[in-house]
Design a protein around this motif. Sequence first.
Motif, PDB file in Angstrom:
ATOM      1  N   SER A  83      -7.045  63.152 -54.415  1.00 32.95           N
ATOM      2  CA  SER A  83      -6.776  62.287 -53.359  1.00 32.95           C
ATOM      3  C   SER A  83      -7.670  62.524 -52.109  1.00 32.95           C
ATOM      4  O   SER A  83      -7.473  62.004 -51.035  1.00 32.95           O
ATOM      5  CB  SER A  83      -5.408  62.964 -52.637  1.00 32.95           C
ATOM      6  OG  SER A  83      -5.461  64.371 -52.759  1.00 32.95           O
ATOM      7  N   GLN A  84      -9.008  63.266 -52.542  1.00 37.53           N
ATOM      8  CA  GLN A  84      -9.758  63.462 -51.265  1.00 37.53           C
ATOM      9  C   GLN A  84     -10.276  62.065 -50.776  1.00 37.53           C
ATOM     10  O   GLN A  84     -10.771  62.006 -49.502  1.00 37.53           O
ATOM     11  CB  GLN A  84     -10.904  64.406 -51.801  1.00 37.53           C
ATOM     12  CG  GLN A  84     -10.208  65.941 -52.045  1.00 37.53           C
ATOM     13  CD  GLN A  84      -9.952  66.090 -53.328  1.00 37.53           C
ATOM     14  OE1 GLN A  84      -9.967  64.960 -54.113  1.00 37.53           O
ATOM     15  NE2 GLN A  84      -9.739  67.317 -53.687  1.00 37.53           N
ATOM     16  N   GLY A  85     -10.745  61.116 -51.785  1.00 37.86           N
ATOM     17  CA  GLY A  85     -11.361  59.949 -51.473  1.00 37.86           C
ATOM     18  C   GLY A  85     -12.835  59.948 -51.024  1.00 37.86           C
ATOM     19  O   GLY A  85     -13.545  59.284 -50.402  1.00 37.86           O
ATOM     20  N   HIS A 101      -9.032  54.226 -38.593  1.00 39.40           N
ATOM     21  CA  HIS A 101      -8.968  54.929 -39.744  1.00 39.40           C
ATOM     22  C   HIS A 101      -8.838  56.348 -39.501  1.00 39.40           C
ATOM     23  O   HIS A 101      -9.285  57.052 -38.503  1.00 39.40           O
ATOM     24  CB  HIS A 101     -10.462  55.013 -40.672  1.00 39.40           C
ATOM     25  CG  HIS A 101     -10.589  53.373 -41.415  1.00 39.40           C
ATOM     26  ND1 HIS A 101     -11.949  53.297 -42.059  1.00 39.40           N
ATOM     27  CD2 HIS A 101     -10.023  52.568 -41.484  1.00 39.40           C
ATOM     28  CE1 HIS A 101     -11.647  51.934 -42.299  1.00 39.40           C
ATOM     29  NE2 HIS A 101     -10.331  51.401 -42.137  1.00 39.40           N
ATOM     30  N   ASP A 102      -8.242  57.068 -40.650  1.00 41.26           N
ATOM     31  CA  ASP A 102      -7.924  58.664 -40.405  1.00 41.26           C
ATOM     32  C   ASP A 102      -8.907  59.325 -40.914  1.00 41.26           C
ATOM     33  O   ASP A 102      -9.104  60.737 -40.534  1.00 41.26           O
ATOM     34  CB  ASP A 102      -6.516  59.071 -41.012  1.00 41.26           C
ATOM     35  CG  ASP A 102      -6.518  58.417 -42.592  1.00 41.26           C
ATOM     36  OD1 ASP A 102      -5.501  58.882 -43.208  1.00 41.26           O
ATOM     37  OD2 ASP A 102      -7.230  57.712 -43.184  1.00 41.26           O
ATOM     38  N   ARG A 103      -9.709  58.912 -41.990  1.00 38.37           N
ATOM     39  CA  ARG A 103     -10.793  59.738 -42.588  1.00 38.37           C
ATOM     40  C   ARG A 103     -11.880  59.614 -42.047  1.00 38.37           C
ATOM     41  O   ARG A 103     -12.525  58.670 -42.064  1.00 38.37           O
ATOM     42  CB  ARG A 103     -10.766  59.845 -44.100  1.00 38.37           C
ATOM     43  CG  ARG A 103      -9.479  60.187 -44.537  1.00 38.37           C
ATOM     44  CD  ARG A 103      -9.177  59.793 -46.032  1.00 38.37           C
ATOM     45  NE  ARG A 103      -7.777  60.445 -46.535  1.00 38.37           N
ATOM     46  CZ  ARG A 103      -7.594  60.611 -47.751  1.00 38.37           C
ATOM     47  NH1 ARG A 103      -8.440  60.806 -48.581  1.00 38.37           N
ATOM     48  NH2 ARG A 103      -6.370  61.101 -48.067  1.00 38.37           N
ATOM     49  N   PHE A 128      -9.596  64.647 -42.564  1.00 40.09           N
ATOM     50  CA  PHE A 128      -8.553  63.677 -43.111  1.00 40.09           C
ATOM     51  C   PHE A 128      -7.851  63.379 -41.700  1.00 40.09           C
ATOM     52  O   PHE A 128      -7.192  62.452 -41.847  1.00 40.09           O
ATOM     53  CB  PHE A 128      -7.728  64.315 -44.299  1.00 40.09           C
ATOM     54  CG  PHE A 128      -8.510  64.374 -45.322  1.00 40.09           C
ATOM     55  CD1 PHE A 128      -7.878  65.183 -46.538  1.00 40.09           C
ATOM     56  CD2 PHE A 128      -9.521  63.613 -45.720  1.00 40.09           C
ATOM     57  CE1 PHE A 128      -8.389  65.350 -47.778  1.00 40.09           C
ATOM     58  CE2 PHE A 128     -10.253  63.710 -47.167  1.00 40.09           C
ATOM     59  CZ  PHE A 128      -9.535  64.638 -48.072  1.00 40.09           C
ATOM     60  N   ASP A 176      -9.667  54.737 -44.907  1.00 41.69           N
ATOM     61  CA  ASP A 176      -8.520  54.762 -44.484  1.00 41.69           C
ATOM     62  C   ASP A 176      -7.658  54.922 -45.809  1.00 41.69           C
ATOM     63  O   ASP A 176      -7.557  54.387 -46.811  1.00 41.69           O
ATOM     64  CB  ASP A 176      -8.027  53.275 -43.935  1.00 41.69           C
ATOM     65  CG  ASP A 176      -6.767  53.025 -43.609  1.00 41.69           C
ATOM     66  OD1 ASP A 176      -6.216  51.834 -43.443  1.00 41.69           O
ATOM     67  OD2 ASP A 176      -5.777  54.083 -43.641  1.00 41.69           O
ATOM     68  N   ARG A 177      -6.808  56.163 -45.709  1.00 39.79           N
ATOM     69  CA  ARG A 177      -6.121  56.301 -46.708  1.00 39.79           C
ATOM     70  C   ARG A 177      -4.935  55.422 -47.415  1.00 39.79           C
ATOM     71  O   ARG A 177      -4.524  55.514 -48.614  1.00 39.79           O
ATOM     72  CB  ARG A 177      -5.138  57.815 -46.293  1.00 39.79           C
ATOM     73  CG  ARG A 177      -4.076  58.068 -47.141  1.00 39.79           C
ATOM     74  CD  ARG A 177      -3.000  58.950 -46.401  1.00 39.79           C
ATOM     75  NE  ARG A 177      -3.554  59.578 -45.061  1.00 39.79           N
ATOM     76  CZ  ARG A 177      -2.950  60.400 -44.521  1.00 39.79           C
ATOM     77  NH1 ARG A 177      -2.117  61.159 -44.972  1.00 39.79           N
ATOM     78  NH2 ARG A 177      -3.446  60.747 -43.067  1.00 39.79           N
ATOM     79  N   THR A 178      -4.497  54.653 -46.318  1.00 40.26           N
ATOM     80  CA  THR A 178      -3.620  53.549 -46.552  1.00 40.26           C
ATOM     81  C   THR A 178      -4.510  52.296 -47.257  1.00 40.26           C
ATOM     82  O   THR A 178      -3.714  51.393 -47.736  1.00 40.26           O
ATOM     83  CB  THR A 178      -2.638  53.107 -45.534  1.00 40.26           C
ATOM     84  OG1 THR A 178      -3.516  52.466 -44.591  1.00 40.26           O
ATOM     85  CG2 THR A 178      -2.053  54.378 -45.063  1.00 40.26           C
ATOM     86  N   LEU A 234      -8.708  53.827 -50.990  1.00 44.16           N
ATOM     87  CA  LEU A 234      -8.745  55.311 -50.509  1.00 44.16           C
ATOM     88  C   LEU A 234     -10.245  55.594 -50.715  1.00 44.16           C
ATOM     89  O   LEU A 234     -11.066  56.411 -49.640  1.00 44.16           O
ATOM     90  CB  LEU A 234      -8.325  55.882 -51.547  1.00 44.16           C
ATOM     91  CG  LEU A 234      -8.449  57.402 -51.617  1.00 44.16           C
ATOM     92  CD1 LEU A 234      -7.857  58.099 -50.092  1.00 44.16           C
ATOM     93  CD2 LEU A 234      -7.528  58.125 -52.606  1.00 44.16           C
TER      94      LEU A 234
END
Lengths: 114, 114
Positions: free
Chosen positions: A98-100, B29-31, B50, B95-97, B100
């Motif tokens: 899930s780290q991406g 983006h979150d990451r 993250f 962006d996690r959503t 990925l």
Amino acid sequence: AQSVTQPDIHITVSEGASLELRCNYSYGATPYLFWYVQSPGQGLQLLLKYFSGDTLVQGIKGFEAEFKRSQSSFNLRKPSVHWSDAAEYFCAVGNGGSQGNLIFGKGTKLSVKP
Amino acid sequence: DADVTQTPRNRITKTGKRIMLECSQTKGHDRMYWYRQDPGLGLRLIYYSFDVKDINKGEISDGYSVSRQAQAKFSLSLESAIPNQTALYFCATSDRTGGLYEQYFGPGTRLTVT
């Protein structure tokens, strides 16, 4: 561990000729695969990506890539190269989980002859 | 306006100096990620985050530290710069959503340590 190999450090092609840049990956499951391009003095721009489905993916600027599981390859192609395609090209694979995170190859520099 | 910006774009500093590279993004983006690029070595991950409370070391974190001041800002610090930290540094976001592993890169900061 996942890894990406780009066997060609530097390729020169004539303008108008076809192009194929090689990328081999090492990954146990179905990989997430990417090609990025870096023009001189610029950041990396995403050309195309493969997550699943059709193994031939189309990208921007007329590029395409084909995922071949049996050969662990994801080669980038363009039927007719333009002088503006001169750049460095990076293949990358998602490292799973899930780290991406992405693992990048060392890059192939493309020169275009007039 | 660029979605991912980095400041400064170029920096020359002396051995032993502390230096901070900054990254801002308007993509929501979150990451966020910091990479360094060296000729012939591709991109190597230094740190990734993250969210503002989640910071992780990458492949080559020694000699570096980071701060995630807000969702949109991620800074990289070299506490005591050394010549082998001369490199091109890239910030990236994902962006996690969304996709990925699909990362968007800033234009880079060229750092020279003399």
